[in-house]
Design a protein around this motif. Structure first.
Motif, mmCIF file in Angstrom:
data_model
loop_
_atom_site.group_PDB
_atom_site.id
_atom_site.type_symbol
_atom_site.label_atom_id
_atom_site.label_comp_id
_atom_site.label_asym_id
_atom_site.label_seq_id
_atom_site.Cartn_x
_atom_site.Cartn_y
_atom_site.Cartn_z
ATOM 1 N N ALA A 292 -39.391 22.472 -24.754
ATOM 2 C CA ALA A 292 -40.733 22.404 -24.179
ATOM 3 C C ALA A 292 -41.673 21.709 -25.152
ATOM 4 N N ALA A 293 -42.727 21.131 -24.635
ATOM 5 C CA ALA A 293 -43.732 20.500 -25.491
ATOM 6 C C ALA A 293 -44.303 21.528 -26.462
ATOM 7 N N SER A 294 -44.439 21.121 -27.699
ATOM 8 C CA SER A 294 -44.915 22.050 -28.723
ATOM 9 C C SER A 294 -46.376 22.437 -28.493
ATOM 10 N N SER A 295 -46.631 23.736 -28.631
ATOM 11 C CA SER A 295 -48.000 24.228 -28.505
ATOM 12 C C SER A 295 -48.666 24.365 -29.874
ATOM 13 N N ILE B 61 -38.725 27.788 -25.369
ATOM 14 C CA ILE B 61 -37.404 27.157 -25.451
ATOM 15 C C ILE B 61 -36.307 28.141 -25.062
ATOM 16 N N ILE B 62 -36.514 29.434 -25.328
ATOM 17 C CA ILE B 62 -35.542 30.431 -24.871
ATOM 18 C C ILE B 62 -35.532 30.476 -23.347
ATOM 19 N N GLU C 243 -32.372 29.820 -20.964
ATOM 20 C CA GLU C 243 -31.948 30.789 -19.949
ATOM 21 C C GLU C 243 -31.749 30.121 -18.589
ATOM 22 N N THR C 244 -32.687 29.237 -18.204
ATOM 23 C CA THR C 244 -32.544 28.557 -16.916
ATOM 24 C C THR C 244 -31.362 27.600 -16.937
ATOM 25 N N LEU D 29 -34.124 28.341 -30.536
ATOM 26 C CA LEU D 29 -34.870 28.428 -31.783
ATOM 27 C C LEU D 29 -34.651 29.802 -32.390
ATOM 28 N N ALA D 30 -34.421 29.823 -33.683
ATOM 29 C CA ALA D 30 -34.282 31.104 -34.362
ATOM 30 C C ALA D 30 -35.603 31.859 -34.272
ATOM 31 N N GLY D 31 -35.515 33.161 -33.965
ATOM 32 C CA GLY D 31 -36.761 33.895 -33.855
ATOM 33 C C GLY D 31 -36.630 35.290 -33.289
ATOM 34 N N GLY D 32 -35.469 35.622 -32.734
ATOM 35 C CA GLY D 32 -35.234 36.999 -32.338
ATOM 36 C C GLY D 32 -35.461 37.347 -30.897
ATOM 37 N N ALA D 33 -36.003 36.425 -30.068
ATOM 38 C CA ALA D 33 -36.299 36.763 -28.677
ATOM 39 C C ALA D 33 -35.145 36.448 -27.736
ATOM 40 N N GLU D 34 -34.015 35.985 -28.301
ATOM 41 C CA GLU D 34 -32.923 35.534 -27.447
ATOM 42 C C GLU D 34 -31.852 36.601 -27.219
#
Length: 240
Positions: A151-154, A164-165, A169-170, A190-195
């Motif tokens: 996704a475009a960076s915010s 990106i997660i 998923e989709t 992306l590393a970060g724990g939400a996956e």
């Protein structure tokens, strides 16, 4: 241009970009990084459409999913670097005598310049019936579904991670609909724990789930790739 001298007496040249009027400092840093990125230079010299081509090379060199005869779907394929790498590896042009000839379908919302050996379609893979279209184009299920979508960076790290997660998923849901049993799903995260939920589903649906940060991925990037192999088949109870 500033010159740096290495300890071995060799000169390394680093391009420095001045912040122009109207250009944000973040844009200047991005441009400077691009100009000094050896993979960007290498991609230009070798005719690839972007440095991302080396990421799929390195992933495939380790996990060997782009084999002659494979039927492959590349989601979010623009600008086409992954397609360029996959075409010869799956023998899409039939140039490897005695080897099975593969097929690769590239899908993107934007128009992508043609690539010999690849079939590119400008559609949204989330549209109803997109999975049926893909199976029709391939004359059957896919052996590999791969995605380098982002996704475009915010500018907000946690938000970008969640976005990106969600894309991953989709893409995984789409893969469940089009993959042959035994197939492989490759996607950027992306590393970060939400996956966690995504990982749990992939582990149920595939025999092996591995993670890799390719050497060509920038060291300051939190991106990594999931490679799930040995698809067990669709189970509607495992929707993400």
């Amino acid at each position: 241009m500033a010159k740096k001298t290495s300890g071995r007496g060799q000169r390394d040249l680093t391009v420095k970009v001045k912040t122009a009027r109207g250009r944000r400092s973040s844009s200047t840093r991005w441009l400077q990084r691009q100009l000094n990125d050896p993979y960007v230079t290498r991609a230009r010299a070798e005719g690839y459409r972007g440095r991302a081509a080396y990421k799929i090379m390195e992933l495939d060199d380790k996990y060997r999913f782009l084999v002659p005869g494979a039927r492959v779907v590349d989601l979010g394929c623009a600008p086409g670097g992954w397609l360029q790498v996959a075409v010869p590896r799956i023998n899409a042009l039939g140039e490897k005598s005695g080897k099975a000839r593969g097929r690769i379908i590239g899908i993107d919302l934007q128009e992508v310049e043609p690539i010999a050996g690849a079939e590119i379609h400008q559609i949204d893979f989330l549209d109803p019936g997109a999975d049926d279209l893909v199976r029709g184009w391939l004359d059957g299920p896919a052996d590999v579904v791969m995605s380098d979508m982002a996704a475009a960076s915010s500018g907000h790290k946690q938000t970008d991670h969640l976005r990106i997660i969600a894309l991953c998923e989709t893409a995984a849901e789409f893969a469940f609909d089009v993959l042959e049993e035994g197939g492989t799903f490759v996607a950027k995260v992306l590393a970060g724990g939400a996956e966690g939920e995504l990982q749990a589903v992939l582990k149920r649906r595939f025999e092996k789930v591995a993670h890799m940060k390719p050497p060509s991925s920038r060291s300051d990037s939190s991106e990594k790739f999931v490679v799930a192999s040995g698809f067990r088949g669709r189970d509607d109870e495992d929707e993400i």
